[in-house]
Design a protein around this motif. Sequence first.
Motif, PDB file in Angstrom:
ATOM      1  N   ILE A  36       3.161   6.663  -2.910  1.00  0.00           N
ATOM      2  CA  ILE A  36       3.702   5.722  -1.933  1.00  0.00           C
ATOM      3  C   ILE A  36       2.541   4.848  -1.491  1.00  0.00           C
ATOM      4  O   ILE A  36       1.614   5.320  -0.826  1.00  0.00           O
ATOM      5  CB  ILE A  36       4.313   6.451  -0.720  1.00  0.00           C
ATOM      6  N   LYS A  37       2.561   3.589  -1.864  1.00  0.00           N
ATOM      7  CA  LYS A  37       1.424   2.707  -1.576  1.00  0.00           C
ATOM      8  C   LYS A  37       1.487   2.216  -0.136  1.00  0.00           C
ATOM      9  O   LYS A  37       2.400   1.489   0.247  1.00  0.00           O
ATOM     10  CB  LYS A  37       1.418   1.537  -2.551  1.00  0.00           C
ATOM     11  N   LEU A  38       0.503   2.640   0.636  1.00  0.00           N
ATOM     12  CA  LEU A  38       0.366   2.231   2.033  1.00  0.00           C
ATOM     13  C   LEU A  38      -1.056   1.719   2.251  1.00  0.00           C
ATOM     14  O   LEU A  38      -1.995   2.153   1.580  1.00  0.00           O
ATOM     15  CB  LEU A  38       0.644   3.400   2.968  1.00  0.00           C
ATOM     16  N   ASP A  39      -1.216   0.829   3.212  1.00  0.00           N
ATOM     17  CA  ASP A  39      -2.548   0.297   3.503  1.00  0.00           C
ATOM     18  C   ASP A  39      -3.448   1.341   4.154  1.00  0.00           C
ATOM     19  O   ASP A  39      -4.658   1.313   3.972  1.00  0.00           O
ATOM     20  CB  ASP A  39      -2.438  -0.921   4.425  1.00  0.00           C
ATOM     21  N   GLY A  40      -2.837   2.281   4.898  1.00  0.00           N
ATOM     22  CA  GLY A  40      -3.633   3.197   5.709  1.00  0.00           C
ATOM     23  C   GLY A  40      -3.813   4.587   5.151  1.00  0.00           C
ATOM     24  O   GLY A  40      -4.344   5.462   5.839  1.00  0.00           O
ATOM     25  N   THR A  41      -3.369   4.841   3.911  1.00  0.00           N
ATOM     26  CA  THR A  41      -3.544   6.166   3.304  1.00  0.00           C
ATOM     27  C   THR A  41      -3.974   6.014   1.847  1.00  0.00           C
ATOM     28  O   THR A  41      -3.800   4.959   1.237  1.00  0.00           O
ATOM     29  CB  THR A  41      -2.243   6.993   3.333  1.00  0.00           C
ATOM     30  N   ALA A  42      -4.506   7.111   1.296  1.00  0.00           N
ATOM     31  CA  ALA A  42      -4.879   7.135  -0.121  1.00  0.00           C
ATOM     32  C   ALA A  42      -4.152   8.228  -0.890  1.00  0.00           C
ATOM     33  O   ALA A  42      -4.158   8.220  -2.114  1.00  0.00           O
ATOM     34  CB  ALA A  42      -6.390   7.351  -0.260  1.00  0.00           C
ATOM     35  N   ASN A  43      -3.532   9.164  -0.182  1.00  0.00           N
ATOM     36  CA  ASN A  43      -2.985  10.348  -0.844  1.00  0.00           C
ATOM     37  C   ASN A  43      -1.579  10.662  -0.335  1.00  0.00           C
ATOM     38  O   ASN A  43      -1.220  11.815  -0.141  1.00  0.00           O
ATOM     39  CB  ASN A  43      -3.919  11.545  -0.606  1.00  0.00           C
TER      40      ASN A  43
END
Length: 354
Positions: A113-120
């Motif tokens: 799930i591509k989010l600006d505030g997470t990587a995993n």
Amino acid sequence: MKKALLAATAVASAVAASLVAAPLASASGWDRHDRSAVPFTEATVTAGADGSFTLRWKARGTDRVEIKANGKVVAKGGSQGSAVVAGLPAADRQWFDFKPGRGQGLRLADRLIKLDGTANFRDAGGYRTSTGQWVRMGEIYRSDALDKLTENDLAKLQRLRVRTVFDLRMEDERTKAADKVPTGATYVVADVFAGSGSFQTMPRTPDEAVKAMVDAERAMVSGAGGKKAYTQVFEGIERDRSRSVLFHCTAGKDRTGWAGAALLTALGVPRETVEADYLASNDYRKAANDAILSHLPAQQAAVYKPLLDVRPEYLNAGYDEVKVKYGSFDRYLKDGLGIDARELKELKKDLLVG
């Protein structure tokens, strides 16, 4: 981990510079006792950096497979095939419906799930069980820290129906980096290391770091905080039929990793598939971890690396602890987490396809 140990993963979240390619939403293998209505033994969706999607599949007992996106056929072929799909309209998450000529189909998406505030931040589903059923996607998510979510991220999670958020972190982590959760979601503290007096000092050697991680994994299984926290998570998943449920810690790899491994194991996903999902955090967090290590002196980096990694021996320590303390995984679920046979059956009925 506790305090100093967790500082390493907290820093990792802070310096994550980019997202890496998502592991395949897939599972494979076939047991001769398989009676599943789903003929797919493999089915994968992999998002490309250019906005395309690579689809691959294998299915038994059918000579035709058709795949739709947004209600339109985007790929077709025989019982085994692959296709690259491009030019689809932008979406929070692109779903693909795999339809076999005979038998039940699957609805899959890329795991990340591509989010600006997470990587995993990723889907916990999309895996095949030993009986040929599949874990539904879009129901259970796992993630690293949520304190850096943007307004756009939060709106996206609201559209993805994230209804309950379980925070597996300790009090000092929650205080320093408070969660941001989507509007309307229920926030639940499920502190895995609550009350633990261990993990207070930073390891001095790589071997000490590995031992600390192994000991932490064992504590997740048999420690009072771990048992209470994972009971909360399992009961929350079983109880919340409005979905989706999210559990997370700081880096989304250790406490979150065991939550994901325990859930998939309970649902009947083979051990090797569970391990692959667990180890995928090394790929998702590679950019962040490399950035941390590159700024450390070589000797210090050698100590930090085991803290930033996930390794098979860490996960195996959790399973070993289950065997030592409970004798079997079913007994761990029943005696450790309070999930009896009836509840497990309901959980499988709710989360499995086939």
